[in-house]
Design an enzyme around this catalytic site. Structure first.
Site, PDB file in Angstrom:
ATOM      1  CE  LYS A  66      -4.102   1.921   2.812  1.00 43.99           C
ATOM      2  NZ  LYS A  66      -4.595   1.871   4.242  1.00 43.99           N
ATOM      3  CB  SER A 104      -7.811   3.875   3.396  1.00 45.26           C
ATOM      4  OG  SER A 104      -7.131   3.294   3.733  1.00 45.26           O
ATOM      5  CB  SER A 142      -7.587   0.758   5.997  1.00 43.02           C
ATOM      6  OG  SER A 142      -8.866   1.889   5.739  1.00 43.02           O
TER       7      SER A 142
END
Length: 603
Positions: free
Chosen positions: A77, A151, A175
């Site tokens: 990420k 996210s 997330s």
């Protein structure tokens, strides 16, 4: 040669068979180039750099599978630093070039894993839906009209699409779990402090957690264990203090009454109920509990002073670059100006008061099982009401890090059309990470929903999470020892526990033994016979209790190996074949309980 889903077991088998990391790199590069979703990555590792990383791995560890994650491709990420690749947190103006790997990335590389790129996310990790990025909105791998979850949006889609064996996300409010549910994946959310956050752009620094997306619980736990370990450079890093769970009779808390909220999504509610029934069949005691104090704590994360912690992470950048923020993200973070130091302390007092209330609920529970997300939305619907609908996703996730829990999200199946996936999450006390894993893995396997886009593939046996050694002996029961039957106390009394409800292989037959009061079942195996398979239960008992069973079984019954419908063999009650001559056969009823029910109906 290449499995569609790059799980660790399949990849290790391929490497053992002669595949090399260089071969794998070429396959991954080809898959990335052909990927249907253009919004997965913010930065891809340059092809030549990825090839060089594979050659470097072969130079330092030439023997196949000689490191825990030898040649395993993973994505990161883009709020987690990777040396040589920019970090943006999904904000181009925030871009910087880290010179060192985040601690977790360094540990994974040392274990032999290969970074294939930096993935998209809701900007500054503020969101649970995946649409808040100037780099585009990754989509569910099952329907491009629907959100991927966030996210950690790109990370989940990269794994579910077969581009990476696992991916790193972060989790403040859910997330690392919501995108797992929307893409049929496992999401491992460690206890806060177990995995260091050095080199991670914070959202809420005090509760942020680096997470793992994987196809199986076993894969996710294996990756997490590589990342684990105290790091003094992280002020919130905590030495592990493992918490155990009972070896038998797990008490699982589930939603009840007014706290069951699915925002009109009946399909997701049905999948949650089906997961509850499956957990019960696996031997869990299902206990409705009051979710209200957990929900009220969850509301503090976005509707309380913890929003100010998000501002603390980016306050200087927000002051100088307000127009570079996604409008929704800017609205949320700017809302922190409504909270002062007094509100922060009041929020802490409120959280601790709620913690006291949750302790009363935990007194009768070992773990919680909640929907990972109660519903899903199309991208269009999310953009039409981005804050309220995003909030729906966090109803059963936001409390976890505030209370310091461990959590494992698993797939729970697909809606009635077999179209969109849902998930459930198991929560345990702080540092119960390893203790949660065996049941989470068993439940995932029992639900039989595959991995990522490959929803019909069987989970590899090699990735199965071993149950902690409990010193108990498994035994198959077919008659009066079944749950609710007259002799079940001989199992429960010595501390036995139900492992699962299942069926025998198809070539078993069941008879009512003549001249027995009360009637006793006779289970025999007839090779070549094609029956329905008979309903049985697998229990675990102490060695002493097992010995008493063997000693006290009257002829013509005895203990032998019973083959189950999954082809495993477990010791159980069998009958000598001669004893069923002239006996009534009840095989067509499917089991002893059905036979007893017919007797009750006859009066």
């Amino acid at each position: 040669m290449f499995p569609a889903f790059l799980d660790l077991a399949s990849l290790k088998a391929a490497y053992a068979g002669g595949l090399t990391p260089l071969d794998l790199v070429e396959e991954v590069l080809a898959r990335i180039a052909a990927a249907a979703d253009p919004a997965i990555f913010i930065t891809k590792t340059p092809a030549d750099d990825l090839r060089t990383a594979a050659r470097d791995l072969l130079a330092r560890a030439p023997e196949a599978n000689s490191l825990p994650l030898w040649g395993v491709p993973f994505a990161v990420k883009d709020n987690i630093d990777v040396s040589g690749l920019p970090t943006t947190a999904a904000c181009p103006a925030f871009l910087y070039h880290p010179t060192e790997d985040a601690t977790v990335v360094a540990r994974l590389k040392a274990a032999g894993a290969l970074v294939i790129g930096k993935t998209n996310l809701d900007q500054f990790a503020t969101g649970l839906n995946g649409t808040r990025s100037p780099y585009g909105a990754p989509r569910s791998v099952f329907d491009s009209a629907y959100v991927s979850g966030g996210s950690s949006s790109g990370s989940a889609v990269a794994v579910a699409s077969g581009l990476a064996s696992f991916a790193l996300g972060t989790d403040t409010a859910g997330s690392g779990r919501v995108p797992a549910a929307f893409n049929n994946l496992v999401g491992i959310k460690p206890t806060p402090g177990l995995v260091p956050n050095v080199g991670v752009v914070p959202a809420c620094r005090s509760v942020d957690v680096v997470t793992v997306f994987a196809g199986t619980v076993g894969d996710g736990v294996a990756v997490r264990k590589v990342m684990d370990g105290y790091d003094a450079a992280d002020p919130f890093s905590t030495p592990a203090k493992p918490t155990t769970l009972p070896a038998s009779g797990l008490r699982i808390g589930v939603l009840a009454g007014a706290e069951r909220e699915f925002f009109g999504n009946a399909a997701y509610e049905a999948l949650y109920d089906a997961a509850i029934e499956k957990a019960k069949a696996l031997g869990a005691e299902i206990v409705p509990f009051d979710y209200a104090p957990f929900r009220q704590a969850a509301e503090l994360l976005y509707n309380g002073p913890w929003v100010a912690e998000r501002l603390a992470a980016v306050k200087d950048f927000l002051a100088s670059n307000p127009d570079d923020f996604d409008p929704t993200v800017r609205t949320i973070i700017s809302g922190a100006t409504h909270y002062d130091a007094v509100a922060a302390f009041e929020g802490l007092y409120r959280l601790e008061a709620l913690r006291q209330k949750t302790r009363a609920e935990w007194a009768g529970l070992d773990m919680l099982m909640l929907p990972t997300a109660p519903t899903t939305y199309t991208v269009e619907a999310m953009l039409a009401d981005p804050i309220a609908r995003n909030g729906h996703f966090g109803r059963y996730t936001n409390f976890a890090n505030l209370f310091g829990y461990a959590a494992i999200a698993i797939p729970a199946g697909f809606d009635a059309e077999g179209h969109l996936p849902a998930g459930v999450t198991l929560f345990g006390p702080a540092f119960s990470d390893d203790a949660l894993a065996p049941f989470a893995d068993t439940l995932h396997r029992a639900l039989a929903v595959g991995m990522g886009r490959e929803k019909t593939v069987a989970l590899p046996e090699a990735s199965k999470v071993a149950e902690p050694e409990d010193g108990l002996v498994p035994i198959v029961v077919v008659g009066a020892h079944l749950t609710g039957m007259p002799l079940n106390h001989e199992l429960t009394g010595p501390g036995g526990r139900l492992v699962k409800t299942c069926r025998t292989a198809a070539d078993y037959r069941l008879f009512v033994l003549p001249n027995t009061t009360p009637p006793k079942p006779g289970l025999i195996r007839t090779p070549g016979f094609a029956g329905p398979g008979l309903a049985v239960e697998v229990w675990k008992v102490t060695p002493g209790a097992f010995g008493r069973f063997v000693q006290n079984i009257p002829a013509p019954l005895g203990i032998g190996k019973v083959t189950l419908d999954d082809n495993t063999q477990v010791s159980g009650f069998l009958c000598e074949a001669h004893a069923v001559d002239g006996a009534r056969e009840i095989t067509e009823l499917g089991g002893w309980r059905a036979y007893i029910d017919t007797l009750k109906k006859q009066g």
